[in-house]
Design a protein around this motif. Structure first.
Motif, PDB file in Angstrom:
ATOM      1  N   LEU A  28      33.424  27.838  30.652  1.00 53.05           N
ATOM      2  CA  LEU A  28      34.883  27.946  30.673  1.00 53.05           C
ATOM      3  C   LEU A  28      35.363  28.756  31.874  1.00 53.05           C
ATOM      4  O   LEU A  28      36.370  28.408  32.507  1.00 53.05           O
ATOM      5  CB  LEU A  28      35.366  28.594  29.377  1.00 53.05           C
ATOM      6  N   ILE A  29      34.642  29.836  32.207  1.00 48.04           N
ATOM      7  CA  ILE A  29      35.042  30.650  33.361  1.00 48.04           C
ATOM      8  C   ILE A  29      34.952  29.840  34.649  1.00 48.04           C
ATOM      9  O   ILE A  29      35.892  29.820  35.459  1.00 48.04           O
ATOM     10  CB  ILE A  29      34.153  31.910  33.455  1.00 48.04           C
ATOM     11  N   VAL A  30      33.816  29.166  34.852  1.00 49.48           N
ATOM     12  CA  VAL A  30      33.627  28.388  36.079  1.00 49.48           C
ATOM     13  C   VAL A  30      34.644  27.248  36.153  1.00 49.48           C
ATOM     14  O   VAL A  30      35.266  27.011  37.205  1.00 49.48           O
ATOM     15  CB  VAL A  30      32.191  27.843  36.145  1.00 49.48           C
ATOM     16  N   THR A  31      34.851  26.552  35.030  1.00 48.23           N
ATOM     17  CA  THR A  31      35.812  25.441  35.015  1.00 48.23           C
ATOM     18  C   THR A  31      37.230  25.932  35.298  1.00 48.23           C
ATOM     19  O   THR A  31      37.977  25.307  36.075  1.00 48.23           O
ATOM     20  CB  THR A  31      35.769  24.730  33.655  1.00 48.23           C
ATOM     21  N   SER A  32      37.606  27.054  34.685  1.00 48.20           N
ATOM     22  CA  SER A  32      38.948  27.595  34.897  1.00 48.20           C
ATOM     23  C   SER A  32      39.154  28.032  36.338  1.00 48.20           C
ATOM     24  O   SER A  32      40.204  27.763  36.939  1.00 48.20           O
ATOM     25  CB  SER A  32      39.199  28.774  33.950  1.00 48.20           C
ATOM     26  N   LEU A  33      38.164  28.706  36.906  1.00 46.07           N
ATOM     27  CA  LEU A  33      38.301  29.165  38.291  1.00 46.07           C
ATOM     28  C   LEU A  33      38.347  27.985  39.262  1.00 46.07           C
ATOM     29  O   LEU A  33      39.098  28.018  40.250  1.00 46.07           O
ATOM     30  CB  LEU A  33      37.147  30.105  38.649  1.00 46.07           C
ATOM     31  N   CYS A  34      37.564  26.947  38.985  1.00 46.00           N
ATOM     32  CA  CYS A  34      37.621  25.750  39.837  1.00 46.00           C
ATOM     33  C   CYS A  34      38.996  25.084  39.734  1.00 46.00           C
ATOM     34  O   CYS A  34      39.581  24.672  40.750  1.00 46.00           O
ATOM     35  CB  CYS A  34      36.518  24.773  39.435  1.00 46.00           C
ATOM     36  N   GLY A  35      39.517  24.973  38.509  1.00 42.34           N
ATOM     37  CA  GLY A  35      40.849  24.397  38.326  1.00 42.34           C
ATOM     38  C   GLY A  35      41.916  25.224  39.020  1.00 42.34           C
ATOM     39  O   GLY A  35      42.841  24.687  39.635  1.00 42.34           O
ATOM     40  N   ALA A  36      41.789  26.574  38.925  1.00 39.56           N
ATOM     41  CA  ALA A  36      42.748  27.458  39.592  1.00 39.56           C
ATOM     42  C   ALA A  36      42.680  27.297  41.101  1.00 39.56           C
ATOM     43  O   ALA A  36      43.718  27.271  41.784  1.00 39.56           O
ATOM     44  CB  ALA A  36      42.475  28.913  39.203  1.00 39.56           C
ATOM     45  N   ALA A  37      41.456  27.164  41.643  1.00 42.06           N
ATOM     46  CA  ALA A  37      41.297  26.996  43.095  1.00 42.06           C
ATOM     47  C   ALA A  37      41.903  25.669  43.559  1.00 42.06           C
ATOM     48  O   ALA A  37      42.568  25.610  44.610  1.00 42.06           O
ATOM     49  CB  ALA A  37      39.814  27.070  43.464  1.00 42.06           C
ATOM     50  N   VAL A  38      41.706  24.597  42.778  1.00 37.56           N
ATOM     51  CA  VAL A  38      42.263  23.289  43.140  1.00 37.56           C
ATOM     52  C   VAL A  38      43.790  23.335  43.143  1.00 37.56           C
ATOM     53  O   VAL A  38      44.440  22.852  44.079  1.00 37.56           O
ATOM     54  CB  VAL A  38      41.750  22.204  42.179  1.00 37.56           C
ATOM     55  N   CYS A  39      44.380  23.931  42.084  1.00 40.77           N
ATOM     56  CA  CYS A  39      45.845  24.005  42.015  1.00 40.77           C
ATOM     57  C   CYS A  39      46.413  24.866  43.142  1.00 40.77           C
ATOM     58  O   CYS A  39      47.446  24.530  43.735  1.00 40.77           O
ATOM     59  CB  CYS A  39      46.270  24.568  40.654  1.00 40.77           C
ATOM     60  N   ALA A  40      45.740  25.979  43.446  1.00 43.41           N
ATOM     61  CA  ALA A  40      46.217  26.838  44.541  1.00 43.41           C
ATOM     62  C   ALA A  40      46.118  26.107  45.877  1.00 43.41           C
ATOM     63  O   ALA A  40      47.035  26.195  46.713  1.00 43.41           O
ATOM     64  CB  ALA A  40      45.393  28.128  44.580  1.00 43.41           C
ATOM     65  N   TRP A  41      45.032  25.362  46.074  1.00 46.88           N
ATOM     66  CA  TRP A  41      44.866  24.610  47.324  1.00 46.88           C
ATOM     67  C   TRP A  41      45.930  23.515  47.448  1.00 46.88           C
ATOM     68  O   TRP A  41      46.505  23.317  48.527  1.00 46.88           O
ATOM     69  CB  TRP A  41      43.474  24.004  47.388  1.00 46.88           C
ATOM     70  N   LEU A  42      46.207  22.820  46.338  1.00 45.86           N
ATOM     71  CA  LEU A  42      47.249  21.789  46.364  1.00 45.86           C
ATOM     72  C   LEU A  42      48.613  22.404  46.679  1.00 45.86           C
ATOM     73  O   LEU A  42      49.412  21.826  47.429  1.00 45.86           O
ATOM     74  CB  LEU A  42      47.304  21.065  45.017  1.00 45.86           C
ATOM     75  N   GLY A  43      48.879  23.590  46.114  1.00 46.66           N
ATOM     76  CA  GLY A  43      50.138  24.245  46.411  1.00 46.66           C
ATOM     77  C   GLY A  43      50.265  24.636  47.874  1.00 46.66           C
ATOM     78  O   GLY A  43      51.310  24.435  48.499  1.00 46.66           O
ATOM     79  N   LEU A  44      49.170  25.163  48.442  1.00 43.93           N
ATOM     80  CA  LEU A  44      49.194  25.537  49.857  1.00 43.93           C
ATOM     81  C   LEU A  44      49.330  24.309  50.759  1.00 43.93           C
ATOM     82  O   LEU A  44      50.008  24.353  51.792  1.00 43.93           O
ATOM     83  CB  LEU A  44      47.909  26.310  50.204  1.00 43.93           C
ATOM     84  N   ALA A  45      48.670  23.217  50.359  1.00 46.45           N
ATOM     85  CA  ALA A  45      48.771  21.990  51.152  1.00 46.45           C
ATOM     86  C   ALA A  45      50.164  21.374  51.052  1.00 46.45           C
ATOM     87  O   ALA A  45      50.659  20.742  52.001  1.00 46.45           O
ATOM     88  CB  ALA A  45      47.719  20.988  50.681  1.00 46.45           C
ATOM     89  N   PHE A  46      50.834  21.562  49.896  1.00 47.34           N
ATOM     90  CA  PHE A  46      52.159  20.976  49.693  1.00 47.34           C
ATOM     91  C   PHE A  46      53.258  21.804  50.355  1.00 47.34           C
ATOM     92  O   PHE A  46      54.331  21.281  50.670  1.00 47.34           O
ATOM     93  CB  PHE A  46      52.420  20.855  48.187  1.00 47.34           C
ATOM     94  N   TRP A  47      53.003  23.102  50.572  1.00 48.79           N
ATOM     95  CA  TRP A  47      54.011  24.012  51.107  1.00 48.79           C
ATOM     96  C   TRP A  47      54.649  23.527  52.414  1.00 48.79           C
ATOM     97  O   TRP A  47      55.876  23.540  52.541  1.00 48.79           O
ATOM     98  CB  TRP A  47      53.392  25.396  51.274  1.00 48.79           C
ATOM     99  N   PRO A  48      53.877  23.085  53.419  1.00 55.46           N
ATOM    100  CA  PRO A  48      54.520  22.713  54.695  1.00 55.46           C
ATOM    101  C   PRO A  48      55.125  21.307  54.715  1.00 55.46           C
ATOM    102  O   PRO A  48      55.611  20.867  55.754  1.00 55.46           O
ATOM    103  CB  PRO A  48      53.361  22.819  55.697  1.00 55.46           C
ATOM    104  N   THR A  49      55.116  20.611  53.582  1.00 53.61           N
ATOM    105  CA  THR A  49      55.585  19.220  53.600  1.00 53.61           C
ATOM    106  C   THR A  49      57.102  19.091  53.448  1.00 53.61           C
ATOM    107  O   THR A  49      57.626  17.977  53.519  1.00 53.61           O
ATOM    108  CB  THR A  49      54.908  18.424  52.469  1.00 53.61           C
ATOM    109  N   TYR A  50      57.831  20.195  53.229  1.00 53.53           N
ATOM    110  CA  TYR A  50      59.289  20.101  53.089  1.00 53.53           C
ATOM    111  C   TYR A  50      59.932  21.386  53.618  1.00 53.53           C
ATOM    112  O   TYR A  50      59.269  22.405  53.830  1.00 53.53           O
ATOM    113  CB  TYR A  50      59.692  19.859  51.626  1.00 53.53           C
ATOM    114  N   SER A  51      61.233  21.304  53.821  1.00 51.15           N
ATOM    115  CA  SER A  51      61.979  22.423  54.383  1.00 51.15           C
ATOM    116  C   SER A  51      62.208  23.502  53.320  1.00 51.15           C
ATOM    117  O   SER A  51      62.441  23.204  52.146  1.00 51.15           O
ATOM    118  CB  SER A  51      63.332  21.937  54.915  1.00 51.15           C
TER     119      SER A  51
END
Length: 277
Positions: A28-51
Motif C-alpha cells: 500500500l505504501i509503495v502503490t500510494s507513493l507511486c500514485g502520488a508521484a504520477v499525479c504530481a508529475w501530471l500536475g507539473l506537466a499540465f501547469w504550462p499548458t494554459y495561462s
C-alpha cells in the motif's frame, strides 16, 4: 508468549500475521507513493499548458490541477499513516500485542489489518469532500464560458444565472471544505492512536466481550480496543483465554457475568484450532 515477570504475561503478534500484514502495508505504501508521484508529475506537466492570468471566475484547468495535486497530497498522507501502523505492528511483534499483568491490568494493541482499510476509507472520504467542494464551484467555471457567448443578451442572462448558482454552490463548497479541514486535523489523533498500546484496569467497570474471536475491551474514559485473537500464535490463544477466565472466576463472576459463556465458546474454538494445526 513470554512470562517477563511473575504474574506478567506478554502475548506477541504471530509471525505469519505479522509478515502478511507487513507485506500488505508495504504494498500500500509503495502503490500510494507511486500514485502520488504520477499525479504530481501530471500536475507539473499540465501547469504550462494554459495561462495563469488572474480572472474573476474559476478556470476548469485550475480545477483539474487542484484535483491532481490534492490526490497526490492525500496519497502521501495515507502512506504516512500506513507507515505509522507498520511501526506499531513491529512493536506488537517485538514487545507484545497483549500484556496481562498480575491479573489486574490488560494492555492491548489493535493490530488488525482492518486498520489499513480504515485509513483508505478516510482518504476516500476526504477525496469525496474535495470533489463536492469543486462541484459547488462549477457555476464559477461556467462564468468563463457565458461571458464569451455571441449575443450580449445571452451574456447578461447566462452570466447572471451562473453568478446566482455560484452563490448557492459556495455554501456547498464551504461545508465540504470544513469537513476536509476537520478530518485532516482529526487524522493526527487517529494516527497517534493507530496500533498504540492501551492499558485497562480489570475492575468491575471494565467490560469484556468476545464476538467472532475478537476480544473487545471497554473502560470508562478510555478508547475502546478490539483485539483480533487470530493474530496471536495458536498456542497462545488458549493460554490468554484461560488467564482471563481465571480472573473472571476469581472475581466471583461479578466481573462481566455474561463473559463466562463467551470465553468458554472462544476456548473451545481456540483448542479446536490448535488441534487442527
Amino acid at each position: 508468549m513470554i512470562q517477563s515477570a511473575e504474574n506478567t504475561y506478554r502475548f506477541h503478534l504471530g509471525r505469519k500475521p505479522y509478515l502478511r500484514t507487513s507485506l500488505l502495508a508495504w504494498v500500500l505504501i509503495v502503490t500510494s507513493l507511486c500514485g502520488a508521484a504520477v499525479c504530481a508529475w501530471l500536475g507539473l506537466a499540465f501547469w504550462p499548458t494554459y495561462s495563469h492570468v488572474f480572472t474573476l471566475y474559476l478556470k476548469w484547468q485550475d480545477a483539474l490541477l487542484a484535483i491532481l495535486w490534492f490526490i497526490s497530497f492525500i496519497l502521501v498522507w495515507a502512506s504516512v499513516l500506513v507507515a505509522r501502523f507498520l511501526f506499531a505492528l513491529r512493536a506488537g511483534y517485538r514487545s507484545g500485542m497483549v500484556i496481562l499483568e498480575d491479573n489486574s491490568s490488560l494492555t492491548a494493541r489493535d493490530l488488525s489489518p482492518k486498520n489499513l482499510a480504515s485509513i483508505y476509507w478516510m482518504i476516500g472520504t476526504a477525496l469525496s469532500c474535495f470533489l463536492a467542494a469543486l462541484v459547488g464551484l462549477v457555476p464559477e467555471i461556467l462564468i468563463g464560458w457565458t461571458i464569451h457567448l455571441p449575443h450580449p443578451a445571452l451574456v447578461f442572462i447566462c452570466t447572471a444565472v451562473a453568478i446566482g448558482l455560484s452563490l448557492a454552490g459556495l455554501a456547498v463548497t464551504l461545508v465540504a471544505g470544513s469537513f476536509i479541514v476537520i478530518g485532516f486535523i482529526g487524522s493526527f489523533s487517529f494516527g497517534r492512536k493507530l496500533g498504540a498500546p492501551q492499558t485497562y484496569k480489570l475492575t468491575n467497570q471494565t467490560v469484556l466481550r468476545i464476538d467472532g474471536f475478537v476480544l473487545t475491551v471497554i473502560y470508562p474514559d478510555k478508547p475502546e480496543s478490539m483485539i483480533d485473537l487470530d493474530l496471536l500464535d495458536p498456542e497462545d490463544q488458549p493460554l490468554l483465554l484461560s488467564l482471563l477466565k481465571q480472573r473472571w472466576l476469581g472475581a466471583e463472576r461479578a466481573w462481566n457475568p455474561e463473559f463466562g459463556d463467551e470465553i468458554e465458546a472462544a476456548l473451545e474454538e481456540a483448542e479446536r484450532s490448535a488441534v487442527l494445526i
